[in-house]
Write a protein that holds these residues in place. Sequence first.
Motif, PDB file in Angstrom:
ATOM      1  N   THR A  83     -25.380  14.069  58.496  1.00  0.00           N
ATOM      2  CA  THR A  83     -26.082  14.724  57.390  1.00  0.00           C
ATOM      3  C   THR A  83     -25.328  14.496  56.085  1.00  0.00           C
ATOM      4  O   THR A  83     -24.287  13.840  56.059  1.00  0.00           O
ATOM      5  CB  THR A  83     -26.194  16.255  57.606  1.00  0.00           C
ATOM      6  N   GLU A  84     -25.852  15.074  55.019  1.00  0.00           N
ATOM      7  CA  GLU A  84     -25.242  14.922  53.698  1.00  0.00           C
ATOM      8  C   GLU A  84     -24.371  16.122  53.338  1.00  0.00           C
ATOM      9  O   GLU A  84     -24.022  16.299  52.173  1.00  0.00           O
ATOM     10  CB  GLU A  84     -26.350  14.766  52.643  1.00  0.00           C
ATOM     11  N   VAL A  85     -24.060  16.967  54.325  1.00  0.00           N
ATOM     12  CA  VAL A  85     -23.284  18.171  54.029  1.00  0.00           C
ATOM     13  C   VAL A  85     -22.107  18.339  54.984  1.00  0.00           C
ATOM     14  O   VAL A  85     -22.010  17.648  55.998  1.00  0.00           O
ATOM     15  CB  VAL A  85     -24.153  19.457  54.106  1.00  0.00           C
ATOM     16  N   ARG A 129     -20.944  20.647  49.897  1.00  0.00           N
ATOM     17  CA  ARG A 129     -21.399  19.283  49.634  1.00  0.00           C
ATOM     18  C   ARG A 129     -20.365  18.257  50.101  1.00  0.00           C
ATOM     19  O   ARG A 129     -20.700  17.208  50.637  1.00  0.00           O
ATOM     20  CB  ARG A 129     -21.662  19.111  48.127  1.00  0.00           C
ATOM     21  N   GLU A 130     -19.105  18.580  49.902  1.00  0.00           N
ATOM     22  CA  GLU A 130     -17.998  17.691  50.281  1.00  0.00           C
ATOM     23  C   GLU A 130     -16.929  18.493  51.008  1.00  0.00           C
ATOM     24  O   GLU A 130     -16.704  19.639  50.646  1.00  0.00           O
ATOM     25  CB  GLU A 130     -17.369  17.060  49.032  1.00  0.00           C
ATOM     26  N   LYS A 172     -18.450  15.584  53.343  1.00  0.00           N
ATOM     27  CA  LYS A 172     -19.634  15.443  54.202  1.00  0.00           C
ATOM     28  C   LYS A 172     -19.245  15.249  55.661  1.00  0.00           C
ATOM     29  O   LYS A 172     -18.241  14.600  55.954  1.00  0.00           O
ATOM     30  CB  LYS A 172     -20.426  14.200  53.784  1.00  0.00           C
ATOM     31  N   GLU A 173     -20.065  15.758  56.540  1.00  0.00           N
ATOM     32  CA  GLU A 173     -19.914  15.560  57.989  1.00  0.00           C
ATOM     33  C   GLU A 173     -18.549  16.041  58.508  1.00  0.00           C
ATOM     34  O   GLU A 173     -18.069  15.559  59.515  1.00  0.00           O
ATOM     35  CB  GLU A 173     -20.093  14.089  58.382  1.00  0.00           C
TER      36      GLU A 173
END
Length: 319
Positions: free
Chosen positions: A214-216, A310-311, A313-314
């Motif tokens: 994902t992006e999170v 947000r960062e 990610k993953e």
Amino acid sequence: MCGIEFPGHPDLIVGLDSPDDAGVYRITEEIALIQTVDFFTPIVDDPYWFGQIAAANALSDIYAMGGKPITAMNLVCFPSDRMQIGILREILRGGIDKLKEAEVVLVGGHSVDDEELKYGLSATGLIHPRKVLTKRNLQVGDRLILTKPLGTGIINTAIKGGLASSELIEYVSSLMAELNKKASEVMLQYDVHACTDITGFGLLGHLAEMVEGTEVGVSVEASRVPTIQKAVEFASMGFVPGGTRKNYEFIRDMVDFSDNVSAVMRDILFDPQTSGGLLISLNSGEAEKLVEDLNSAGIRQVSVVGEVVREPKEKIVVL
Ligand code: CO
Ligand code: CO
Ligand code: CO
């Protein structure tokens, strides 16, 4: 799973290609079926408790997806040559009582003679096809709420080692046998983005499934994670189940622990749970209210345990 490609279908909303709790199949525009199955060897000696725990565990995936379980079937493996049939009767009584509490109808079952006792159920539920909660869809800023304390794997190891008091066995049995029904019903009054139930991979293992690809990412505040007090004690004495290590090895690249997270707490965060609580992701503004509502519904050891970031990610950052 095992490198096999599973065939899809236009009405298969959630299938084996996603890491989700149960399969979902659309019947009409309004109704989808949720199907799941779970069975295991005894985790506690008392057959009546074991039956209740197995049933609560089997229904849990449906609650995690926001569905309503309606029917179930028994799965029994029983060594009839060396175990009294009265034991099986108690297990089934436990399962049936738990299904009654959940207002789920037992419609059948199947049993085989086996070397090792195993019990569980397949369960079917209903849900609106567009209201299925999955492990995906975490949104940046979301808070993560956990509805049962961690540590059942550690306690179960201590039980096997003969170290748990009868009070502790009773407590942890009732915790595992507690349905996620109420938690799910309360959660559904909110705009929840994602949900799963905590089982064999432990809290961090299940979080890894939620962020992978994902992006999170997520950050977990270890000090806010509800734990069974005695589990901390037993973990520091080394009563850690084999699954904990495996869970760690499996996702070690995805987890970043801050130095002040103790070794014992790390074991608890990876502790494989049986019939654990729900992990719910929703808007930060609604999180405290949901915790209050869960408390009012009688679910006591609930806590906001982290947030979606947000960062990186993953990744899972544990503070
Ligand atoms: Co699950
Ligand atoms: Co399952
Ligand atoms: Co049959």
